[in-house]
Design an enzyme around this catalytic site. Structure first.
Site, PDB file in Angstrom:
ATOM      1  N   GLU A   1       2.388  -0.805   4.832  1.00  0.00           N
ATOM      2  CA  GLU A   1       2.350  -1.778   3.744  1.00  0.00           C
ATOM      3  C   GLU A   1       3.557  -2.705   3.783  1.00  0.00           C
ATOM      4  O   GLU A   1       3.458  -3.886   3.438  1.00  0.00           O
ATOM      5  CB  GLU A   1       2.230  -1.048   2.408  1.00  0.00           C
ATOM      6  CG  GLU A   1       0.854  -0.399   2.245  1.00  0.00           C
ATOM      7  CD  GLU A   1       0.747   0.509   1.037  1.00  0.00           C
ATOM      8  OE1 GLU A   1      -0.119   0.259   0.180  1.00  0.00           O
ATOM      9  OE2 GLU A   1       1.542   1.476   0.954  1.00  0.00           O
TER      10      GLU A   1
ATOM     11  N   GLY B   1       3.161   3.626   3.383  1.00  0.00           N
ATOM     12  CA  GLY B   1       3.994   2.559   2.857  1.00  0.00           C
ATOM     13  C   GLY B   1       4.715   1.773   3.929  1.00  0.00           C
ATOM     14  O   GLY B   1       5.055   0.604   3.736  1.00  0.00           O
TER      15      GLY B   1
END
Length: 262
Positions: free
Chosen positions: A116, A113
């Site tokens: 991301e 993440g």
């Protein structure tokens, strides 16, 4: 816009029209928990609404990681959904509505993440020791916060698919060679270089920058007719602004423009 010094995400002004947002969980490599998601979503809204903010730099504290992604302790406890917000998605950020440019200052690891989050920004400045990866498949998960579609847009397809399927890491130098990052710099220069890049952006007319990015971000997804229509609409809006008149006037008068952001 008031500074936000408390909590696990901080917000401060770091120069004229440049905001600095810092993830502050260095003990967990700036992993995202529920508090990070709530606070980062609030900061996105705050910077979007603040007339004085024209560009934002996002970084992680501690010098070891930009972010390692989801806090796996929270995931193991069955609280994965708390890391998402209705308005912003994962970390309150990856799907948040943003017009202003964000630069990721990646000073170390950007994994899962955390990668991301960087992919959701408009530009990336990386330290020489930075590494990027989507290791979700090694933990029985998928990169559901945008990595599975943003990475193939940012890299050659075969490279992106290999990284997604193997969970292996991409070095900063290779990321730069493939066009994923804008700058690779010595570690101590990561944040200063990111702020300098933001400074170069805010020297321009803010409304023109924002209208341009709204269109450019969709260049892969829309056809020429749709993009042409968006461009015409953006130009029409700009023509109503004070800055649209100020640019040519400053050129004729042989002086630096004085942008107002309106």
């Amino acid at each position: 816009m008031s500074e936000v010094p408390a909590g696990v995400v901080t917000l401060e002004m770091s120069g004229p029209h440049v905001a600095l947002v810092t993830l502050r969980r260095p003990e967990s490599r700036n992993a995202v928990n529920a508090a990070v998601a709530v606070e980062l979503e609030s900061i996105v809204r705050s910077t979007e609404a603040a007339p004085a903010v024209w560009a934002v730099v996002l970084t992680g504290a501690g010098g070891q990681a930009f972010s390692s992604g989801a806090d796996l302790k929270e995931v193991a406890a069955g609280r994965l959904e708390t890391l998402w917000t209705p308005g912003g998605g994962f970390a309150g950020f990856v799907r948040a509505a943003r017009v202003k440019p964000w630069i990721a200052a990646v000073n170390g690891l950007a994994l899962a993440g955390g990668f991301e989050l960087a992919l959701a920004c408009d530009m990336i400045v990386a330290s020489e020791d930075a590494a990027f990866g989507l290791p979700e498949v090694t933990r029985g998960m998928i990169a559901a916060a945008g990595g599975l579609y943003r990475l193939p847009r940012a890299l050659p397809r075969a490279v992106a698919l290999e990284l997604i399927a193997t969970g292996e890491r991409l070095t900063a130098d290779r990321a730069a060679a493939l066009g994923l990052v804008n700058r690779v710099v010595p570690k101590e220069r990561t944040l200063p270089t990111s702020l300098e890049l933001a400074g170069a952006i805010v020297r321009n007319a803010p409304l023109a920058v924002w209208e341009s990015l709204v269109i450019a971000r969709q260049a892969i997804d829309l056809d020429d007719d749709a993009l042409g229509k968006l461009s015409a609409e953006g130009q029409t809006r700009l023509m109503q602004s004070e800055d649209f008149r100020e640019g040519p006037r400053a050129f004729v008068e042989k002086r630096a423009p004085r942008w107002m952001g309106r």
